[in-house]
Design a protein around this motif. Structure first.
Motif, PDB file in Angstrom:
ATOM      1  N   GLU A 159       0.809  -1.214   0.000  1.00  0.00           N
ATOM      2  CA  GLU A 159       0.000   0.000   0.000  1.00  0.00           C
ATOM      3  C   GLU A 159       0.848   1.271   0.000  1.00  0.00           C
ATOM      4  O   GLU A 159       0.534   2.229  -0.712  1.00  0.00           O
ATOM      5  N   PHE A 160       1.903   1.284   0.831  1.00  0.00           N
ATOM      6  CA  PHE A 160       2.687   2.522   0.930  1.00  0.00           C
ATOM      7  C   PHE A 160       4.193   2.282   0.896  1.00  0.00           C
ATOM      8  O   PHE A 160       4.974   3.216   1.095  1.00  0.00           O
ATOM      9  N   GLY A 161       4.642   1.067   0.630  1.00  0.00           N
ATOM     10  CA  GLY A 161       6.069   0.774   0.609  1.00  0.00           C
ATOM     11  C   GLY A 161       6.778   1.407  -0.576  1.00  0.00           C
ATOM     12  O   GLY A 161       6.276   1.370  -1.705  1.00  0.00           O
ATOM     13  N   VAL A 162       7.957   1.977  -0.327  1.00  0.00           N
ATOM     14  CA  VAL A 162       8.703   2.659  -1.392  1.00  0.00           C
ATOM     15  C   VAL A 162       9.097   1.681  -2.491  1.00  0.00           C
ATOM     16  O   VAL A 162       8.897   1.949  -3.687  1.00  0.00           O
ATOM     17  N   LEU A 163       9.682   0.550  -2.112  1.00  0.00           N
ATOM     18  CA  LEU A 163      10.115  -0.416  -3.114  1.00  0.00           C
ATOM     19  C   LEU A 163       8.924  -1.057  -3.831  1.00  0.00           C
ATOM     20  O   LEU A 163       8.968  -1.268  -5.051  1.00  0.00           O
ATOM     21  N   GLY A 169       6.029  -1.376  -8.788  1.00  0.00           N
ATOM     22  CA  GLY A 169       4.722  -1.342  -9.436  1.00  0.00           C
ATOM     23  C   GLY A 169       4.638  -0.286 -10.522  1.00  0.00           C
ATOM     24  O   GLY A 169       3.945  -0.471 -11.531  1.00  0.00           O
ATOM     25  N   ALA A 170       5.357   0.827 -10.333  1.00  0.00           N
ATOM     26  CA  ALA A 170       5.357   1.890 -11.337  1.00  0.00           C
ATOM     27  C   ALA A 170       6.156   1.486 -12.569  1.00  0.00           C
ATOM     28  O   ALA A 170       5.765   1.797 -13.700  1.00  0.00           O
ATOM     29  N   VAL A 171       7.256   0.796 -12.360  1.00  0.00           N
ATOM     30  CA  VAL A 171       8.097   0.363 -13.481  1.00  0.00           C
ATOM     31  C   VAL A 171       7.483  -0.843 -14.181  1.00  0.00           C
ATOM     32  O   VAL A 171       7.482  -0.936 -15.410  1.00  0.00           O
ATOM     33  N   PHE A 172       6.974  -1.776 -13.384  1.00  0.00           N
ATOM     34  CA  PHE A 172       6.356  -2.989 -13.935  1.00  0.00           C
ATOM     35  C   PHE A 172       4.901  -3.037 -13.453  1.00  0.00           C
ATOM     36  O   PHE A 172       4.636  -3.478 -12.323  1.00  0.00           O
ATOM     37  N   PRO A 173       3.951  -2.571 -14.247  1.00  0.00           N
ATOM     38  CA  PRO A 173       2.543  -2.511 -13.819  1.00  0.00           C
ATOM     39  C   PRO A 173       1.988  -3.844 -13.323  1.00  0.00           C
ATOM     40  O   PRO A 173       1.080  -3.867 -12.481  1.00  0.00           O
ATOM     41  N   ALA A 174       2.510  -4.944 -13.824  1.00  0.00           N
ATOM     42  CA  ALA A 174       2.014  -6.252 -13.401  1.00  0.00           C
ATOM     43  C   ALA A 174       2.310  -6.524 -11.924  1.00  0.00           C
ATOM     44  O   ALA A 174       1.654  -7.371 -11.295  1.00  0.00           O
ATOM     45  N   LEU A 175       3.282  -5.802 -11.368  1.00  0.00           N
ATOM     46  CA  LEU A 175       3.658  -6.001  -9.963  1.00  0.00           C
ATOM     47  C   LEU A 175       2.921  -5.058  -9.024  1.00  0.00           C
ATOM     48  O   LEU A 175       3.167  -5.080  -7.820  1.00  0.00           O
TER      49      LEU A 175
END
Length: 294
Positions: A128-132, A137-143
């Motif tokens: 929900e709020f983790g930096v990594l 998730g931003a680089v790989f939308p599937a994650l």
């Protein structure tokens, strides 16, 4: 006569401290491992049960699971740490404008407490709020939204990642010490003969670093076998028992289920494993030295 005995008199306080904090607890736990002792029923150890605690461990699924988890963790952690440390040491061997600054930055992960590392990575991999977690998730939308610590395989991978991140700096400096002892003339002669960098690393540097690599491996193996802090603060042994290492399982048996006899037996099994591995590594190191001097 008094002058001769003075050094021994001065050693007495240190001996008493070692006796009280190391020798006595070890002896007491060894005796306890052959007894039945449930702290919820009695504050004192029960009767002797022989090797029952050890026999029970050989067939208990929870112990065998923790042994398997520890095996997977140790193998992956040791191999990755040694390889990464050696690669970083080869890069840092060449002095550049950021040489000193890079070494200072490199030591920071090792300076952190393992428990703090576990807490930090637990927050950073929060979906929900983790930096990594958010960055991946931003680089790989599937994650996006992946429950990293709720998946058994991912939780183990993250546990290994944190341990490698923590111990690689220490092992890198060990490699740098070993690399400093290798004569530069040998490499220069190989370069004159037309050897590539890869050939120099695998043909000259690594053979001369075998002793250092073995010492690194035995130290990292012992540290990995004792993995506890990050398991407590990062995964709690979960999900389920997928990251429950042997050290954490011993803690649960002794201080959650209060079976002190069985916990003592498990602790001595872990000690025996570490002793066996250490002796094996030392024999390999001695054989390497004999071959080098032959």
């Amino acid at each position: 006569m008094k002058d001769r005995l003075l050094p021994y008199w001065l050693l007495i306080p240190a001996f008493i401290i070692v006796l009280a904090t190391t020798i006595y607890p070890l002896a007491y736990s060894f005796i306890t491992s052959f007894r039945e002792w449930d702290l919820t029923e009695s504050r004192r150890p029960g009767g002797f049960v022989g090797f029952d605690n050890y026999v029970y461990a050989a067939s208990e699924s929870a112990f065998l699971n923790s042994l398997w988890v520890t095996f997977i963790f140790v193998i992956t952690s040791v191999v990755m740490t040694v390889i990464l440390a050696m690669a970083l040491a080869l890069l840092l061997r060449r002095k550049g404008p950021m040489h000193t600054f890079t070494r200072i930055i490199l030591i920071l992960p090792f300076a952190m407490s393992p428990a703090l590392i576990g807490v930090s990575y637990r927050f950073m991999f929060n979906p929900e709020f983790g930096v990594l977690a958010q960055g991946l998730g931003a680089v790989f939308p599937a994650l996006q939204g992946v429950p990293w610590l709720a998946d058994p395989d991912l939780a183990m991978a993250i546990l290994v990642l944190t341990d490698v991140w923590h111990w690689t700096p220490y092992m890198t400096f060990m490699c740098l010490g070993g690399l400093a002892s290798i004569p530069r003339e040998t490499e220069e002669a190989a370069r004159i003969d037309g050897a590539s960098n890869l050939r120099i690393v695998f043909g000259i540097i690594l053979p001369q670093m075998r002793g250092v690599i073995l010492v690194m491996a035995v130290l990292k193996t012992i540290f990995a076998l004792k993995m506890f802090d990050q398991v407590v603060t990062l995964t709690g042994g979960g999900p389920g028992t997928s990251t429950e290492t042997l050290a954490y399982f011993i803690f649960n048996v002794g201080f959650r289920w209060f079976d002190m006899g069985y916990a003592s037996a498990l602790a001595w099994i872990l000690t025996a494993i570490m002793m066996f591995i250490s002796i094996w590594y030392v024999r390999m190191l001695l054989s390497e030295r004999k071959m080098a001097t032959a």
